[in-house]
Motif scaffolding. Structure first.
Motif, PDB file in Angstrom:
ATOM      1  N   SER A 202       0.829  -1.206   0.000  1.00 42.98           N
ATOM      2  CA  SER A 202       0.000   0.000   0.000  1.00 42.98           C
ATOM      3  C   SER A 202       0.864   1.256   0.000  1.00 42.98           C
ATOM      4  O   SER A 202       0.583   2.213  -0.727  1.00 42.98           O
ATOM      5  N   ILE A 203       1.922   1.246   0.790  1.00 44.80           N
ATOM      6  CA  ILE A 203       2.842   2.387   0.843  1.00 44.80           C
ATOM      7  C   ILE A 203       3.510   2.592  -0.515  1.00 44.80           C
ATOM      8  O   ILE A 203       3.649   3.714  -1.002  1.00 44.80           O
ATOM      9  N   ASN A 204       3.917   1.502  -1.134  1.00 43.63           N
ATOM     10  CA  ASN A 204       4.571   1.586  -2.441  1.00 43.63           C
ATOM     11  C   ASN A 204       3.640   2.171  -3.501  1.00 43.63           C
ATOM     12  O   ASN A 204       4.063   2.957  -4.357  1.00 43.63           O
ATOM     13  N   LEU A 205       2.370   1.781  -3.448  1.00 42.11           N
ATOM     14  CA  LEU A 205       1.406   2.283  -4.434  1.00 42.11           C
ATOM     15  C   LEU A 205       1.127   3.773  -4.249  1.00 42.11           C
ATOM     16  O   LEU A 205       0.941   4.518  -5.213  1.00 42.11           O
ATOM     17  N   LYS A 206       1.081   4.213  -2.986  1.00 41.03           N
ATOM     18  CA  LYS A 206       0.782   5.612  -2.699  1.00 41.03           C
ATOM     19  C   LYS A 206       1.985   6.536  -2.873  1.00 41.03           C
ATOM     20  O   LYS A 206       1.836   7.741  -3.008  1.00 41.03           O
ATOM     21  N   ASN A 207       3.184   5.949  -2.822  1.00 39.96           N
ATOM     22  CA  ASN A 207       4.402   6.768  -2.873  1.00 39.96           C
ATOM     23  C   ASN A 207       5.337   6.288  -3.979  1.00 39.96           C
ATOM     24  O   ASN A 207       6.515   6.011  -3.757  1.00 39.96           O
ATOM     25  N   LYS A 208       4.784   6.175  -5.199  1.00 35.67           N
ATOM     26  CA  LYS A 208       5.566   5.635  -6.315  1.00 35.67           C
ATOM     27  C   LYS A 208       6.790   6.477  -6.642  1.00 35.67           C
ATOM     28  O   LYS A 208       7.806   5.966  -7.092  1.00 35.67           O
ATOM     29  N   GLY A 209       6.698   7.772  -6.423  1.00 38.43           N
ATOM     30  CA  GLY A 209       7.822   8.646  -6.773  1.00 38.43           C
ATOM     31  C   GLY A 209       8.940   8.656  -5.754  1.00 38.43           C
ATOM     32  O   GLY A 209      10.038   9.145  -6.030  1.00 38.43           O
ATOM     33  N   ASP A 210       8.699   8.116  -4.565  1.00 37.44           N
ATOM     34  CA  ASP A 210       9.711   8.133  -3.508  1.00 37.44           C
ATOM     35  C   ASP A 210      10.746   7.041  -3.718  1.00 37.44           C
ATOM     36  O   ASP A 210      10.453   5.974  -4.282  1.00 37.44           O
ATOM     37  N   SER A 211      11.950   7.296  -3.231  1.00 39.78           N
ATOM     38  CA  SER A 211      13.011   6.294  -3.308  1.00 39.78           C
ATOM     39  C   SER A 211      12.781   5.226  -2.245  1.00 39.78           C
ATOM     40  O   SER A 211      11.987   5.402  -1.319  1.00 39.78           O
ATOM     41  N   PHE A 212      13.534   4.125  -2.365  1.00 39.47           N
ATOM     42  CA  PHE A 212      13.421   3.042  -1.381  1.00 39.47           C
ATOM     43  C   PHE A 212      13.785   3.543   0.012  1.00 39.47           C
ATOM     44  O   PHE A 212      13.134   3.206   1.001  1.00 39.47           O
ATOM     45  N   ALA A 213      14.823   4.379   0.079  1.00 38.76           N
ATOM     46  CA  ALA A 213      15.273   4.920   1.372  1.00 38.76           C
ATOM     47  C   ALA A 213      14.190   5.783   2.014  1.00 38.76           C
ATOM     48  O   ALA A 213      13.974   5.739   3.227  1.00 38.76           O
ATOM     49  N   GLU A 214      13.469   6.558   1.202  1.00 38.05           N
ATOM     50  CA  GLU A 214      12.407   7.424   1.722  1.00 38.05           C
ATOM     51  C   GLU A 214      11.232   6.591   2.245  1.00 38.05           C
ATOM     52  O   GLU A 214      10.652   6.905   3.291  1.00 38.05           O
ATOM     53  N   LYS A 215      10.904   5.532   1.512  1.00 31.94           N
ATOM     54  CA  LYS A 215       9.803   4.659   1.944  1.00 31.94           C
ATOM     55  C   LYS A 215      10.166   3.943   3.246  1.00 31.94           C
ATOM     56  O   LYS A 215       9.338   3.802   4.150  1.00 31.94           O
ATOM     57  N   ARG A 216      11.416   3.494   3.335  1.00 31.11           N
ATOM     58  CA  ARG A 216      11.857   2.811   4.554  1.00 31.11           C
ATOM     59  C   ARG A 216      11.843   3.768   5.746  1.00 31.11           C
ATOM     60  O   ARG A 216      11.471   3.388   6.858  1.00 31.11           O
ATOM     61  N   ALA A 217      12.246   5.012   5.505  1.00 25.89           N
ATOM     62  CA  ALA A 217      12.231   6.019   6.566  1.00 25.89           C
ATOM     63  C   ALA A 217      10.800   6.295   7.031  1.00 25.89           C
ATOM     64  O   ALA A 217      10.541   6.481   8.233  1.00 25.89           O
ATOM     65  N   LEU A 218       9.855   6.303   6.071  1.00 28.81           N
ATOM     66  CA  LEU A 218       8.448   6.510   6.398  1.00 28.81           C
ATOM     67  C   LEU A 218       7.944   5.395   7.308  1.00 28.81           C
ATOM     68  O   LEU A 218       7.269   5.652   8.318  1.00 28.81           O
ATOM     69  N   VAL A 219       8.279   4.160   6.958  1.00 24.89           N
ATOM     70  CA  VAL A 219       7.851   3.004   7.756  1.00 24.89           C
ATOM     71  C   VAL A 219       8.447   3.072   9.159  1.00 24.89           C
ATOM     72  O   VAL A 219       7.772   2.789  10.156  1.00 24.89           O
TER      73      VAL A 219
END
Length: 423
Positions: A202-219
């Motif tokens: 779900s996070i990946n779908l909502k934040n497609k433009g973010d890098s892997f590092a940004e998504k991991r930081a969000l989590v």
């Protein structure tokens, strides 16, 4: 501002994932029996019911996979067997427990009907919702958790200001380990590895433009917030049970205690409302477990709808069979299973969080095999064979706390890493 909103939304999703209705019945009785060691029980409970599950989400964020990926470094066969065992446990224990909790919280206080009738109706409805994949439950879930939290905060707040700081004496020989083992009963570490991937997707779908590092930081940010919120609720419920240690009989059940505390603080009307909310939350959990299990089996059979339907039927039949028993019985039955599978789950979560240079396939194999071997004595002790294996457990550190696997697993981790470096 967007980052703050995303973090809070994700934190709420994580909180809702772990804050199952069944979990509500565990902390009050822990506190009720903990006495002046309530803080030590809380620490143990929060390690197994908050820290490990949140780490499971962090592992998912790193793996970007499914439950199967947690054990792949050991071997594909192990990963498949582990996945099948986890799903079998999910439909055989926590899913039926939701029906039993519903009966004891919302039906039993008002109607003199048997558990089996509730269980049959309950899982018939579960099957209908699983087969139709209704979005009603997703929408309902967004309102259930906040409503339950508000009621719980009221219960905790009223108790804090209405009862004297009299804690009584503990009945636990080892309060810390008692908290850890009761935390096993939340099944949240299993929940993290089973459905944590859904949140990551779900996070990946909502934040497609973010890098892997940004998504991991969000989590990670969301994980810390969700963990702190869970800590407040769990600690509050444990402390509430502690302060009310004189109000109820010592042999009171978990659900009866939650009902009793609710009535004493909010009255009968609010207790009925809480019962309805908890029942609905239990129902959404059961539908999620059966659906997730059926989806996994379906994926192993080339997306066969027939496999999905058969699995859903089996899951609901198992639910009816096990859901006809009371909550405390189901918890007692679950303990031996959890004593064996939970250490393996915890180890897989920890290994998947650690840096890859320390978690090669060789390390995975060594640590997991060691954990399995040293979980056997704890498992045997939980089924009443403690005297038979006492010569073994007496020489294993922490066995007296039902955690004899911890030190051997740590030694295996160090040894396998040292050996790998020399090679």
């Amino acid at each position: 501002m967007n980052k703050i909103k995303e973090t809070l939304v994700t934190a709420f999703a994580l909180f809702s994932l772990f804050f199952g209705a069944g979990n509500l019945i565990l902390p009050p009785l822990l506190g009720f029996k903990a006495g002046d060691f309530w803080w030590l029980v809380t620490l143990g409970f929060c390690i197994s019911a908050i820290c490990i599950p949140i780490m499971g989400i962090f592992a998912h964020a790193r793996l970007q996979g499914t439950l199967y990926d947690f054990g792949k470094k050991v071997s594909p066969k192990f990963a498949l067997v582990f996945s099948l065992i986890i799903y079998a446990i999910a439909v055989g224990l926590p899913s039926p427990r939701t029906a039993s909790v519903t009966h004891e919280i919302a039906i039993q206080p008002y109607f003199d009907t048997p558990y089996i009738l509730t269980s049959i109706i309950y899982f018939s409805l579960v099957f209908v919702f699983v087969m139709n994949r209704s979005k009603i439950l997703d929408i309902l879930g967004k309102f259930l958790t906040p409503a339950i939290i508000v009621i719980l905060l009221l219960i905790i707040g009223i108790t804090l200001f209405s009862y004297p700081m009299d804690f009584g004496e503990t009945v636990f020989p080892n309060p810390f380990s008692a908290g850890i083992l009761e935390g096993y009963q939340t099944f949240d570490a299993i929940g993290a590895v089973v459905v944590g991937g859904v949140i990551i997707v779900s996070i990946n779908l909502k934040n497609k433009g973010d890098s892997f590092a940004e998504k991991r930081a969000l989590v990670r940010r969301a994980g810390w917030i969700a963990g702190f919120a869970l800590l407040l609720i769990y600690a509050g419920l444990i402390f509430t049970g502690t302060l009310m240690h004189k109000e109820f009989d010592t042999d009171i059940s978990r659900t009866a205690l939650l009902n009793g505390i609710s009535i004493k603080t909010l009255g009968n009307t609010a207790n009925l409302f809480l019962g309805i909310l908890v029942s609905l939350a239990c129902f959404t959990t059961a539908v999620g477990i059966v659906t997730g299990t059926a989806d996994f089996i379906k994926s192993r059979y080339n997306d066969s709808q027939k496999a999905f339907t058969i699995t859903a039927i089996i899951g609901c039949v198992l639910g009816v069979g096990m859901g006809q028993f009371n909550v405390d019985y189901i918890i007692d039955v679950a303990l031996p299973t959890l004593m064996f599978i939970y250490p393996i789950t915890i180890i897989l979560i920890v290994l998947n969080v650690l840096p890859e240079k320390y978690t090669t396939p060789v390390v995975f194999k060594a640590v997991v095999v060691t954990t399995i071997l040293f979980s056997v004595p704890d498992f045997m002790g939980s089924i009443g064979l403690g005297d038979t294996i006492s010569p073994i457990t007496e020489v294993i550190p922490l066995s007296g706390f039902s955690m004899g696997w911890v030190l051997p697993a740590f030694i295996a981790f160090l040894t396998s890493n040292m050996t790998a470096k020399k090679v």
